[in-house]
Design a protein around this motif. Structure first.
Motif, PDB file in Angstrom:
ATOM      1  N   ASN A 174      58.453  29.902 -80.072  1.00  0.00           N
ATOM      2  CA  ASN A 174      57.669  30.994 -79.496  1.00  0.00           C
ATOM      3  C   ASN A 174      56.176  30.840 -79.803  1.00  0.00           C
ATOM      4  O   ASN A 174      55.319  31.143 -78.957  1.00  0.00           O
ATOM      5  N   ALA A 175      55.880  30.363 -81.009  1.00  0.00           N
ATOM      6  CA  ALA A 175      54.468  30.123 -81.347  1.00  0.00           C
ATOM      7  C   ALA A 175      53.895  29.002 -80.484  1.00  0.00           C
ATOM      8  O   ALA A 175      52.756  29.085 -80.006  1.00  0.00           O
ATOM      9  N   LEU A 176      54.693  27.938 -80.258  1.00  0.00           N
ATOM     10  CA  LEU A 176      54.249  26.842 -79.397  1.00  0.00           C
ATOM     11  C   LEU A 176      54.066  27.329 -77.964  1.00  0.00           C
ATOM     12  O   LEU A 176      53.144  26.899 -77.259  1.00  0.00           O
ATOM     13  N   ALA A 177      54.951  28.213 -77.515  1.00  0.00           N
ATOM     14  CA  ALA A 177      54.834  28.743 -76.152  1.00  0.00           C
ATOM     15  C   ALA A 177      53.563  29.569 -75.997  1.00  0.00           C
ATOM     16  O   ALA A 177      52.876  29.496 -74.964  1.00  0.00           O
ATOM     17  N   GLU A 178      53.237  30.371 -77.001  1.00  0.00           N
ATOM     18  CA  GLU A 178      52.006  31.169 -76.938  1.00  0.00           C
ATOM     19  C   GLU A 178      50.768  30.280 -76.872  1.00  0.00           C
ATOM     20  O   GLU A 178      49.764  30.647 -76.267  1.00  0.00           O
ATOM     21  N   ALA A 179      50.861  29.098 -77.476  1.00  0.00           N
ATOM     22  CA  ALA A 179      49.736  28.163 -77.455  1.00  0.00           C
ATOM     23  C   ALA A 179      49.726  27.301 -76.192  1.00  0.00           C
ATOM     24  O   ALA A 179      48.802  26.513 -75.988  1.00  0.00           O
ATOM     25  N   GLY A 180      50.766  27.424 -75.359  1.00  0.00           N
ATOM     26  CA  GLY A 180      50.829  26.635 -74.131  1.00  0.00           C
ATOM     27  C   GLY A 180      51.379  25.242 -74.327  1.00  0.00           C
ATOM     28  O   GLY A 180      51.343  24.418 -73.403  1.00  0.00           O
ATOM     29  N   LEU A 181      51.896  24.929 -75.514  1.00  0.00           N
ATOM     30  CA  LEU A 181      52.401  23.592 -75.805  1.00  0.00           C
ATOM     31  C   LEU A 181      53.851  23.413 -75.363  1.00  0.00           C
ATOM     32  O   LEU A 181      54.299  22.280 -75.166  1.00  0.00           O
ATOM     33  N   VAL A 182      54.588  24.503 -75.256  1.00  0.00           N
ATOM     34  CA  VAL A 182      55.913  24.461 -74.641  1.00  0.00           C
ATOM     35  C   VAL A 182      55.983  25.622 -73.646  1.00  0.00           C
ATOM     36  O   VAL A 182      55.147  26.527 -73.648  1.00  0.00           O
ATOM     37  N   ARG A 183      56.981  25.597 -72.775  1.00  0.00           N
ATOM     38  CA  ARG A 183      57.191  26.661 -71.803  1.00  0.00           C
ATOM     39  C   ARG A 183      58.622  27.171 -71.924  1.00  0.00           C
ATOM     40  O   ARG A 183      59.547  26.397 -72.191  1.00  0.00           O
ATOM     41  N   ARG A 184      58.772  28.451 -71.735  1.00  0.00           N
ATOM     42  CA  ARG A 184      60.101  29.057 -71.743  1.00  0.00           C
ATOM     43  C   ARG A 184      60.702  28.969 -70.341  1.00  0.00           C
ATOM     44  O   ARG A 184      60.000  29.183 -69.347  1.00  0.00           O
ATOM     45  N   THR A 185      61.974  28.658 -70.272  1.00  0.00           N
ATOM     46  CA  THR A 185      62.701  28.649 -69.008  1.00  0.00           C
ATOM     47  C   THR A 185      64.026  29.362 -69.236  1.00  0.00           C
ATOM     48  O   THR A 185      64.436  29.580 -70.391  1.00  0.00           O
ATOM     49  N   PRO A 186      64.746  29.722 -68.175  1.00  0.00           N
ATOM     50  CA  PRO A 186      66.063  30.324 -68.366  1.00  0.00           C
ATOM     51  C   PRO A 186      67.023  29.426 -69.140  1.00  0.00           C
ATOM     52  O   PRO A 186      67.954  29.910 -69.793  1.00  0.00           O
ATOM     53  N   GLU A 187      66.794  28.116 -69.066  1.00  0.00           N
ATOM     54  CA  GLU A 187      67.683  27.172 -69.752  1.00  0.00           C
ATOM     55  C   GLU A 187      67.297  26.925 -71.200  1.00  0.00           C
ATOM     56  O   GLU A 187      68.086  26.360 -71.973  1.00  0.00           O
ATOM     57  N   GLY A 188      66.072  27.269 -71.588  1.00  0.00           N
ATOM     58  CA  GLY A 188      65.623  27.007 -72.960  1.00  0.00           C
ATOM     59  C   GLY A 188      64.125  26.767 -73.007  1.00  0.00           C
ATOM     60  O   GLY A 188      63.342  27.573 -72.496  1.00  0.00           O
ATOM     61  N   PHE A 189      63.741  25.639 -73.595  1.00  0.00           N
ATOM     62  CA  PHE A 189      62.326  25.308 -73.749  1.00  0.00           C
ATOM     63  C   PHE A 189      62.052  23.906 -73.216  1.00  0.00           C
ATOM     64  O   PHE A 189      62.885  23.004 -73.343  1.00  0.00           O
ATOM     65  N   GLY A 190      60.857  23.742 -72.618  1.00  0.00           N
ATOM     66  CA  GLY A 190      60.397  22.439 -72.159  1.00  0.00           C
ATOM     67  C   GLY A 190      58.956  22.240 -72.575  1.00  0.00           C
ATOM     68  O   GLY A 190      58.304  23.158 -73.096  1.00  0.00           O
ATOM     69  N   LEU A 191      58.444  21.041 -72.343  1.00  0.00           N
ATOM     70  CA  LEU A 191      57.056  20.762 -72.698  1.00  0.00           C
ATOM     71  C   LEU A 191      56.102  21.609 -71.847  1.00  0.00           C
ATOM     72  O   LEU A 191      56.354  21.849 -70.668  1.00  0.00           O
ATOM     73  N   GLY A 192      54.984  22.017 -72.458  1.00  0.00           N
ATOM     74  CA  GLY A 192      54.022  22.877 -71.782  1.00  0.00           C
ATOM     75  C   GLY A 192      52.914  22.108 -71.092  1.00  0.00           C
ATOM     76  O   GLY A 192      52.608  20.960 -71.440  1.00  0.00           O
ATOM     77  N   ARG A 193      52.303  22.762 -70.126  1.00  0.00           N
ATOM     78  CA  ARG A 193      51.267  22.137 -69.310  1.00  0.00           C
ATOM     79  C   ARG A 193      50.029  21.769 -70.122  1.00  0.00           C
ATOM     80  O   ARG A 193      49.300  20.833 -69.780  1.00  0.00           O
ATOM     81  N   ARG A 194      49.766  22.487 -71.196  1.00  0.00           N
ATOM     82  CA  ARG A 194      48.560  22.218 -71.974  1.00  0.00           C
ATOM     83  C   ARG A 194      48.562  20.803 -72.572  1.00  0.00           C
ATOM     84  O   ARG A 194      47.499  20.228 -72.824  1.00  0.00           O
ATOM     85  N   LEU A 195      49.764  20.237 -72.766  1.00  0.00           N
ATOM     86  CA  LEU A 195      49.851  18.886 -73.322  1.00  0.00           C
ATOM     87  C   LEU A 195      49.217  17.854 -72.395  1.00  0.00           C
ATOM     88  O   LEU A 195      48.752  16.808 -72.854  1.00  0.00           O
TER      89      LEU A 195
END
Length: 276
Positions: A65-86
């Motif tokens: 969740n902290a990584l998602a807030e930073a844009g480094l990962v993204r939340r999806t219905p299936e779980g987590f994936g890499l975020g666009r900020r990377l």
């Protein structure tokens, strides 16, 4: 799983992790990013991430969740994936990569390159020429036709043929069609377009290119493309060059394998995906 993720998954509880890391949460975050990167864009469920890291779901959820807030990962219905900020970080890294410096560093680090005369070349943006950017002499240097900054025919050099073999068919046809007669610095040079195409087919099949006295008589050169460089805008290749008389079939295969290892290492430094 990457080495870093395996270390976290090897039973490191919070205390053990703290002994090995100055910032355990950062270490765990990096391991999560490693696991997501291995999935090549497919989202990973939280339970699977926790199981892979050998950590509690609540702990992994907090980090994700902290990584998602930073844009480094993204939340999806299936779980987590890499975020666009990377993507921005990757572009910033690649902009600062100097392929000549990385080439020299890789050559110094690889013990199996110390015997070889190793070169780095790029394919011109159009036409049928290669330009050599760097050279590192081994313990038994040889006299070469190439010089740093000097263009040579792509159709006779191993580096050139390695890069031509990876061009889309339409681009290869356009370059050949606009080039006119092929260069022939020696009697071994290929001058027929159909014969060149057959030679490039052989390059694709075996995974490396050969120049057997086609640029300079008496020399045998092996070359392989550097993964990822073509997609960055300018294809690059590395080569080993030695005397043709010292090249038995067995030694050629062994040198080709070392050459491909060098190309993969340099490609990884240039941001190419790891070849498994």
């Amino acid at each position: 799983m990457s080495r870093h993720a395996r270390e976290v998954a090897a039973g490191m509880d919070g205390a053990a992790q703290g002994e090995r890391s100055l910032a355990p949460a950062v270490t765990r975050a990096a391991a999560i990013l490693d696991m997501l990167a291995e999935r090549r864009g497919r989202a990973v469920p939280l339970a699977e991430l926790a199981r892979g890291l050998g950590a509690a779901k609540s702990s992994v959820s907090n980090v994700c969740n902290a990584l998602a807030e930073a844009g480094l990962v993204r939340r999806t219905p299936e779980g987590f994936g890499l975020g666009r900020r990377l993507v921005g970080y990757a572009e910033a890294y690649l902009a600062g990569v100097d392929i000549v410096r990385e080439f020299q560093d890789v050559c110094r680090e690889r013990e199996d390159c110390q015997e070889e005369t190793v070169q780095l070349a790029v394919l011109g943006e159009s036409g049928l020429e290669v330009v050599y950017l760097a050279r590192r002499d081994g313990r038994h240097p040889v006299v070469l036709a190439s010089q740093i900054g000097r263009p040579l025919p792509a159709t006779t050099t191993a580096t050139g043929k390695a890069m031509l073999a990876e061009l889309p068919p339409a681009e290869l046809a356009a370059r050949l069609g606009a080039a006119g007669p092929l260069a022939h610095p020696t009697s071994e040079s290929i001058t027929d377009h159909d014969e060149l195409r057959r030679d490039l087919d052989a390059v694709r099949e075996r995974g490396y290119a050969l120049d057997s006295g086609e640029t300079l008589e008496g020399l045998l050169c092996l070359a392989a493309t550097v993964p990822g460089t073509a997609t960055r805008g300018q294809a690059a290749a590395v080569s080993f060059t030695g005397l043709a008389t010292a090249a038995s079939a067995g030694r050629r295969r062994e040198r080709a394998e070392r050459l491909r290892g060098l190309a993969r290492d340099l490609g990884a430094r240039m941001g190419a995906p790891e070849v498994r």
